[in-house]
Structures are given as structure tokens and as C-alpha cells.
Design an enzyme around this catalytic site. Structure first.
Site, PDB file in Angstrom:
ATOM      1  CD  GLU A 175      -2.867  -1.118   2.400  1.00  0.00           C
ATOM      2  OE1 GLU A 175      -4.017  -1.604   2.066  1.00  0.00           O
ATOM      3  OE2 GLU A 175      -2.774  -0.474   3.386  1.00  0.00           O
ATOM      4  CD  GLU A 215      -4.765  -5.877   2.270  1.00  0.00           C
ATOM      5  OE1 GLU A 215      -5.630  -5.199   3.122  1.00  0.00           O
ATOM      6  OE2 GLU A 215      -3.545  -5.721   2.632  1.00  0.00           O
TER       7      GLU A 215
END
Length: 686
Positions: free
Chosen positions: A151, A314
């Protein structure tokens, strides 16, 4: 080259952290993953200490055992480079690797993403750990691919460490070459900001007012993006060299990062972390007819503009929340399945749930996974087993298919980043994109995002019948020319207020608004005003009388002056001193046309234009659907698949106009009424 997941295979899996659980639990965890039907797991992205417990000493035994055991159970492994969380021995010895806030206060060790991308020492250690891991796992049959870092630009997307100021100084020197060019680009003659030595140049710093030089701020965001890509490139190049048979991706889509350029230059495909429940607490809960979790489709549409098929690294499986923030309610029964198909409908050909089991310690003890702490069966485990069973039947059928749309919303990073500071166009774009997305979704008209880049071609635009470019304040000559060619060839363009008046430096052009697209739109702006209060918002009066008079013209009002006899005024302002002045115009251009609306787009204005453009729903000829459901179409050669998603807690009814194949049920569905369960999903072959 287009970046997509290769082949026509669908993988379903989960994120797993073997270092956080007793080794005696691994085999049972893997066994149950395979019983559910999972084929892939991600691990390693926060485990630097396990790979390098002390400086220069590498250890792979724990993850060797974890990966080998996963492989024995038929699971492929995505291995994360652990550079999102530098170890304490490193931050203690080399504190210069830590990031700092705008005031120059250095962050300290703990949590994650507390480093800066510019530190030469940190880059050196990132290269070393990536090289060591790549050499060790390049030929491991259990490792199928790599995730770079985790991320990028999450938590914090601005960087003010000393190393960042130095890197920015070098970046602008390479960009502009001379101080004279820099001073001109940043307009430093204003308020006597001119620089006479490169050492005087920094990233924005604290000042008496909250504002900063807008041109410096725009370059700051460009620098952060380039610097982030450079940091990712360091690892990608090593992985390409040492592990050429394993694919490379990274997960995210966070601010101040050109994810399109990063993917084009470095990755095999892009990955995204999909948490639809964020939309229910952060986005539009107070609006009329809120999209709630359905608005996550807008994010997935942006992801699809990067990779036509992509990975969800995710996928939300439970209520999310750190100990101190981001608390969310639990997904209702059926919502995890709904959200998974939301991702698949928009182009995901690989989905991993976050996470296998909820952490029992640390900041994310309330970021719930599939299994609870006690490891006993629960409804989330049962629901994901259903998802896996269904995708086991249809995964390979739909994998490799592409989402299809005839409408696109144009977007670009320069205007996004400039609009963070510039309140004369940034808020307009956010409002207009939201309302266009809602109007198109509720009308069952699929849409894409198309990011305008230097490499964008006429062929890229020509795939769409209608392009909506809500408020492109910054516009280059090349982009303006491309848009003219698109319209001349038969395309329909829609602009909103504050379009076309800035150059790429963020300077306002000394030409009538809307600058480079004035000729295309056939109008100039004779007056303008911010609309600061909702109560002061004027309404529109449609010339054809076809819509309610209360259609609002929000946030900003350009008062338009037709400059050509070919211009047709579609709506007038009905309020304030400019009552009766043109608010919305249409101009024929070649075989196409250009619309200009002098405000931010409301849902009502978008709906009015959809009707006048004659746009048809994707269901035309085969179904009539209620607005509560979303429809998405994926196409694979001569096969078309319709995903119908019900975001409500009540059953809804559709009217099928022809007999279709229900892929999830494995049966033909007759014409007539079709009920879709609360949070239900239908996948129909057209």
C-alpha cells in the site's frame, strides 16, 4: 502493453501471516484453506525482522517451512517484500530513514510506513533485502509472484524529511534545468519568492498562512509520485533480474501516486485492496439516496483503468477497525459474497480475502478476518465457502473477460493534485464525478474511467460514444487537440465549469474562459461566481421544459456567452443576477458535439443529460431492472456475462425479456419475473 492478469484462470485465496501464529497451527490452517477451495495465499509483507534479524544476517528458515508446507497443501504463495515496516535495529542506527511531517517533526519507530522513499541508506537496505529474498525464492515452486512493499502512500502520502527536500531539489533541477525556468514556472516574482541558488529550493514548508505557492505544490505532488515509482522500481528491477519467471504486482491506489505510470513501467498487473464498508462511514451516508457500499464500484472502475483485469489483494471479509479508529459494523449476511462479486464484476480475476484469522494482538485486533480468534466455525467461513464453490464453477468461464462500456469519465492526475489546493475546481470535480457515477449506475449504464496521459491516443477515446470531462482546469494543447479530433469524428463531449483555463504549470491563460476548448464548445464565459451557500444555489430552466425547474446548478456558476450561431442553449439560470443567462449549451463540432455546463454536475443535471443524449441501459432488450441493483457486463470473445448485484436488505424483482442462462444456479431462467435476494447476486449469460 496492456497490463492484465495473464491467462484465463481464476484464483481465490487469503492473506496469511505464519509469523504471527504457532507453527503447530499452520498445517490445519492450510488444510482448511484447501477444503474451502482456496488456491493462493499472500504472506511476508511485514516480516523484515524474520528475513534479516540483524544487519546483514539473512534467515529464511521460518518462511521456507511456511511456503513449503503451503505448497504441499496445493497453495501458491504471493511473497511480499517487507519494506513497509523497517526493523527497529535499522531505524535506531539510521534515524534519517524516517519520514517527517510538514512542520519537520520526525516520525518515530512503530506502526508502519514511517520511512521516507528518498533516504539513500533506506534504498540501499531495501535493495539488499529484495535481492536476498529474490535469490532465495526465485526457483521455489511454491512462490508464484511478488507484491512490492504494501500500500504505497497509504497512511501518509507527503514526505518532508531532509532527504526528501534534497531529492525534490534534484528533481526540479533536472525538470527545469535553470533557476530562471524554475522561477518562471512557479511564478516566484509574485510576493518576491524568486530563488537565486538551488540550495534555497525546498518542498513546501510552514508559512504565516495556510496556503503555499500553488505551482510549487503541484510540482510537489508530481515529485512524490515520481519518487514513489522510483522506490518501487528499485525492487521491481531486482525481481525482474533475479526471479524472471515470477510475476510482479503491488497493491493500493492511494494519493499522490500515478498508479497508471507505475503499472505500465514496472508491474505485470495492478492489485487493489477492496473495503466497501469504508464507503458506508466516510462517503455519502448523509446524502439523498446514498450509494453506500455500492460507491466502491467507482473505485473499482478507476482500478480497471489501470489494469483491465486485476487482483484484489485484500477483499473485506469482516468488520474493520484499528484499536483507535476506523470502526465499522459487521457485514450483513450475504454482503461478503456481494462485495466479492462486485470486485469480480468490475474485472477482478484474482481475489484474496483479508485475512485468514483476526489478529489477537496489535493495532488491527478489530480488523476481522474470515476466522475469529477462537478458530471455530462462523457465518463468514460458511459464506466464503459458498463463494469459493460458486467461483470454482464459473471462474474459468469468466476469467479473461473484459468489462464493457460506451461511456467514460475522463480524469487526470494533474487536475486531481492541483485541485487539492485549488478550491475553485477541486471540489467541483469530486462532486461531479460522484453524481455522474450515481446517475449512470442508477440508469444501469456501465461506465469506465479513462485517465488522460501523454500516451493517450484518439483510438483510446474513440472506444466510447460519450466522454465526460467534468472540470479539467489544467489542459495541454495536445489534450485539447485530441478532444477536438474525437468530437470531429463523431464523439460526444461533456464539460463542466472551470474547464480549460490553466496551462500545465497551473498558470491561468490570458485568453477567455474556457481557454483551449472555447472553439470546441462554441462559447466563452462572460461572468462567473462561486456559489458559497446551498440556499443561494440557482436552479436551471430547461428550454425544452422537459425537467423539473428545481434542477440545481451547484458550487460554481460560469455564465455562458454563445460565440457561434451553431450553439444551442439547453438550459438557463433561474436565480440571482444572471437569471435568464445560458447555463448549459450544446455545440455541433464536425460529426460530433460538445456540451458545456457552467456548474458542478448534480444528479439531476446528469440524469437530464443522459435522457437528452439518448443513452440506453446495458439491459436494453433483455431485462428491466430496479434502480436498487447494479449491472455490469463482461465480454469474452462471443460470450457476454451480466452481473446483477442487489445492494439492499430486501428482495427485488427484475423483469427478464428473454430466456437466459443463470451461471451460478446452472439452469435456464425463463422470461418474466426474477427475484434477487437481499444482498443477492445473479450472473447471467446473455
Amino acid at each position: 502493453m496492456e497490463k492484465t492478469i495473464p491467462g484465463e484462470k481464476f484464483d481465490l485465496g487469503v492473506c496469511y501471516y505464519p509469523e504471527q501464529w504457532p507453527e503447530a497451527m499452520w498445517a490445519d490452517d492450510y488444510r482448511r484453506m484447501r477444503e474451502i477451495g482456496f488456491t493462493i495465499v499472500r504472506m511476508g509483507e511485514f516480516a523484515w525482522n524474520f528475513f534479516e534479524p540483524e544487519e546483514g544476517v539473512f534467515a529464511f528458515d521460518l518462511f521456507d517451512r511456511a511456503i513449503d508446507l503451503a505448497h504441499e497443501h496445493g497453495l501458491q504463495v504471493i511473497l511480499g517484500t517487507p519494506t513497509a515496516t523497517p526493523p527497529a535495529w535499522m531505524t535506531y542506527k539510521y534515524p534519517e530513514i524516517l519520514n517527517a511531517n510538514f512542520d519537520g517533526v520526525q516520525y518515530q519507530h512503530g506502526l508502519r510506513r514511517h520511512y521516507n522513499y528518498s533516504s539513500p541508506i533506506y534504498r540501499e537496505y531495501c535493495a539488499k533485502i529484495t535481492e536476498a529474498m529474490a535469490r532465495h525464492y526465485a526457483n521455489n515452486p511454491g512462490v508464484v509472484g511478488w507484491q512490492i512493499d504494501n500500500e504505497l502512500n497509504c497512511e501518509v502520502n507527503v514526505f518532508y524529511a531532509e532527504a526528501d527536500h534534497a531529492a525534490f531539489r534534484k528533481w526540479v533541477q533536472e525538470k527545469y534545468g535553470t533557476l530562471d525556468a524554475l522561477n518562471e514556472a512557479w511564478g516566484t516574482v509574485f510576493w518576491n519568492q524568486s530563488y537565486s541558488d538551488w540550495e534555497q529550493v525546498h518542498l513546501p514548508r510552514p508559512a504565516p498562512s495556510k496556503s503555499v505557492n500553488p505551482h510549487q505544490a503541484l510540482d510537489e505532488k508530481r515529485f512524490i509520485s515520481d519518487n514513489t515509482i522510483s522506490f518501487a522500481r528499485l525492487q521491481a528491477d531486482i525481481l525482474r533480474l533475479l526471479a524472471p519467471t515470477q510475476w510482479v504486482t503491488t497493491n493500493g491506489m492511494f494519493g499522490h501516486l500515478d498508479s497508471h505510470a507505475m503499472t505500465d513501467e514496472l508491474l505485470d498487473f495492478f492489485s487493489f485492496d477492496s473495503y466497501p464498508n469504508f464507503s458506508t462511514i466516510w462517503n455519502d451516508a448523509e446524502r439523498e439516496n446514498p450509494l453506500m457500499d455500492r460507491s466502491n464500484s467507482n473505485q473499482l472502475t478507476k482500478v480497471r483503468s489501470i489494469s483491465p483485469t486485476f487482483c484484489i489483494m485484500e477483499q473485506q471479509s469482516g468488520p474493520g477497525g484499528w484499536v483507535n479508529t476506523m470502526g465499522q459494523s459487521a457485514p450483513k449476511p450475504g454482503q461478503m459474497r456481494l462485495w466479492t462479486y462486485q470486485s469480480v464484476a468490475h474485472g477482478a480475476d484474482m481475489v484474496l480475502f483479508f485475512r485468514w484469522r483476526t489478529a489477537t494482538f496489535g493495532t488491527e485486533i478489530y480488523w476481522h478476518g474470515i476466522n475469529d480468534y477462537h478458530n471455530r466455525p462462523n457465518r463468514r467461513v460458511a459464506e466464503v465457502a459458498t463463494i469459493s464453490q460458486e467461483l470454482g464453477k464459473i471462474g474459468e468461464v469468466i476469467a479473461g473477460s473484459r468489462f464493457t462500456a460506451e461511456v467514460a469519465i475522463l480524469h487526470d492526475y494533474d487536475n486531481e493534485w492541483d485541485g487539492e489546493l485549488d478550491q475553485y475546481h477541486g471540489p467541483l470535480t469530486r462532486e461531479s464525478e460522484y453524481n455522474w457515477g450515481k446517475a449512470l449506475q442508477f440508469s444501469h449504464i456501465p461506465y469506465d474511467y479513462l485517465y488522460v496521459q501523454n500516451k493517450t491516443t484518439l483510438d483510446d477515446l474513440a472506444r466510447y460514444k460519450v466522454l465526460i470531462y467534468p472540470h479539467p482546469a489544467i489542459m495541454s494543447e495536445e489534450t485539447a487537440e485530441l478532444l477536438k479530433q474525437y468530437a470531429a469524428a463523431g464523439g460526444k463531449l461533456i464539460f463542466g465549469a472551470r474547464s480549460g483555463y490553466k496551462d500545465q504549470r497551473g498558470h491561468c491563460r490570458m485568453t477567455p474562459f474556457p481557454g483551449l476548448i472555447a472553439e470546441l464548445c462554441g462559447i466563452t464565459v462572460e461572468d462567473f461566481t462561486l456559489v458559497l451557500k446551498e440556499a443561494a444555489t440557482p436552479n436551471l430552466r430547461w428550454i425544452d421544459g422537459g425537467d423539473d425547474a428545481s434542477t440545481p446548478a451547484r458550487l460554481f456558476n460560469d455564465i455562458l456567452l454563445p460565440e457561434s450561431g451553431s450553439v444551442e442553449t439547453l438550459a438557463l439560470y433561474d436565480g440571482d443576477y444572471y437569471t435568464g443567462k445560458p447555463a448549459l449549451t450544446r455545440n455541433p463540432y464536425g460529426s460530433g458535439e460538445a456540451y458545456y455546463f457552467g456548474a458542478a454536475f448534480s444528479r439531476e443535471v446528469a440524469d437530464g443529460l443522459i435522457r437528452r443524449l439518448g443513452l440506453q441501459p446495458a439491459t436494453a432488450g433483455w431485462a428491466e431492472l430496479p434502480s436498487e441493483v447494479e449491472v455490469a457486463i463482461r465480454v469474452k470473445r462471443d460470450r457476454r456475462f451480466a452481473f446483477i448485484l442487489n445492494y439492499t436488505d430486501k428482495p427485488v424483482k427484475a423483469n427478464l425479456l428473454k430466456e437466459l442462462e443463470d451461471l451460478l444456479e446452472g439452469e435456464r431462467v425463463r422470461m418474466g419475473e426474477l427475484e434477487i435476494a437481499p444482498y443477492g447476486v445473479k450472473v447471467l449469460e446473455l
